[in-house]
Design an enzyme around this catalytic site. Structure first.
Site, PDB file in Angstrom:
ATOM      1  CE  LYS A 130      21.024-156.005   9.754  1.00 44.62           C
ATOM      2  NZ  LYS A 130      20.887-155.699  11.164  1.00 44.62           N
ATOM      3  N   GLY A 131      21.136-161.442  10.926  1.00 52.31           N
ATOM      4  CA  GLY A 131      22.421-162.108  11.101  1.00 52.31           C
ATOM      5  C   GLY A 131      23.585-161.355  10.499  1.00 52.31           C
TER       6      GLY A 131
END
Ligand code: B12
Length: 248
Positions: A130-131
């Site tokens: 998801k960063g």
């Protein structure tokens, strides 16, 4: 705005006024004497026009202060030097494409937070799919093969895993900084690598809120990343480093 770069001063209310804000805790109860003690302390550091804006009880027997004061001594900004990572800004797709085309295979990375540090959010922000801040994490790239070992990993265990995975890079996260533990833990990893003759084996990247690129380079890392780092900054760096290695 009239800014003198040879005597660069903080900005508070007006340009060059030198105003700074302190926040600190003293191990005493709040009282008029405590307030005066805080003001005297800040004056003893060479600051003028000291104003104690807030003093309040923290737990029991501790007092938290917010103090404003004015500094007269500026810094010659024209003489300040600090190494910075100057990376070509590429998008996720461009980075991915370039890794697969120019490196010819995924870049293998192993990340961990070592020592007693249990803070994983920073490392996850860089590595997890998801960063962070709208920027996708390394796991989502086809150009990276990632192992995120999480927190409280002993330095030797991290090195063993990096060897096992034939990693190109080790990503170290250091969040806790009490008594400079981040520095001792960074040094420990370097020492253990050196003891095993592996100091040149991996690209060494470290990140954390009190890490600077300058300090990381001075210690023997290849790069240091701090607050606000996005996964694509790290991806970009690793790509450039891999291409650099190929050239040598
Ligand atoms: C969440 C949190 C926790 C959670 C951690 C949960 C988890 N799974 O991570 C829990 C509750 C477990 C926790 C525990 C503790 N915590 Co805590 N915690 C925090 C908090 C609130 C947020 C940290 C965070 O997630 N930031 C968000 C991430 C995205 O930011 P980041 O870590 O800086 O990461 C970015 C960059 O630094 C960089 N980066 C980080 N790592 C890496 C790695 C690489 C390779 C790269 C490239 C980049 C990179 O990129 C990231 C994205 O931009 C901070 C306060 C704060 N506001 O920062 C305190 C804080 C870090 N904790 C603190 C403390 C003291 C503790 C405890 C000691 C408290 C206690 N007495 O028990 C324990 C320690 C436990 C331990 N053994 O480590 C202090 C540390 C003070 C200091 N000087 O070291 C802080 C600053 C709070 C404070 N002001 O007192 N904590």
């Amino acid at each position: 705005m009239n800014i003198d770069e040879r005597n660069l001063l903080p900005y508070g209310d007006t340009t060059n006024d030198g105003y700074v804000q302190f926040s600190f805790t003293l191990p005493i109860e709040p009282s008029p004497r405590a307030r005066e003690a805080a003001a005297m302390l800040v004056r003893s550091w060479g600051f003028h026009d000291v104003r104690v804006a807030q003093h309040s009880l923290v737990g029991s027997n501790y007092c938290f202060f917010v103090v404003f004061a004015r500094a007269e001594k500026g810094i010659d900004f024209t003489r300040v030097e600090a190494p910075a990572l100057t990376l070509e800004k590429r998008s996720y797709k461009e980075i991915d494409k370039s890794i697969l085309k120019d490196v010819g295979r995924p870049i293998r990375v192993v990340g961990a937070c070592t020592g007693f540090d249990a803070h994983t959010v920073g490392l996850d922000a860089i590595m997890n799919m998801k960063g962070f801040d709208g920027d996708i994490g390394l796991e989502r790239y086809r150009g990276f093969r990632c192992v995120n070992m999480g927190s409280q990993v002993p330095a030797d265990v991290l090195i063993d895993r990096a060897l096992k995975e034939k990693a190109d890079a080790i990503l170290l996260s250091k969040i806790i900084t009490q008594k400079d533990i981040h520095i001792s833990d960074m040094r420990e990893l370097l020492d253990k690598l050196r003891a095993r003759g592996l100091e040149k084996r991996f690209i060494l990247v470290v990140g954390g809120p009190r890490v600077t690129h300058k300090m990381a380079l001075e210690m023997g890392f290849d790069a240091g990343f701090t607050i606000g780092t996005r996964p694509s900054d790290v991806a970009n760096f690793l790509l450039e480093k891999m291409l650099d290695k190929d050239k040598k």
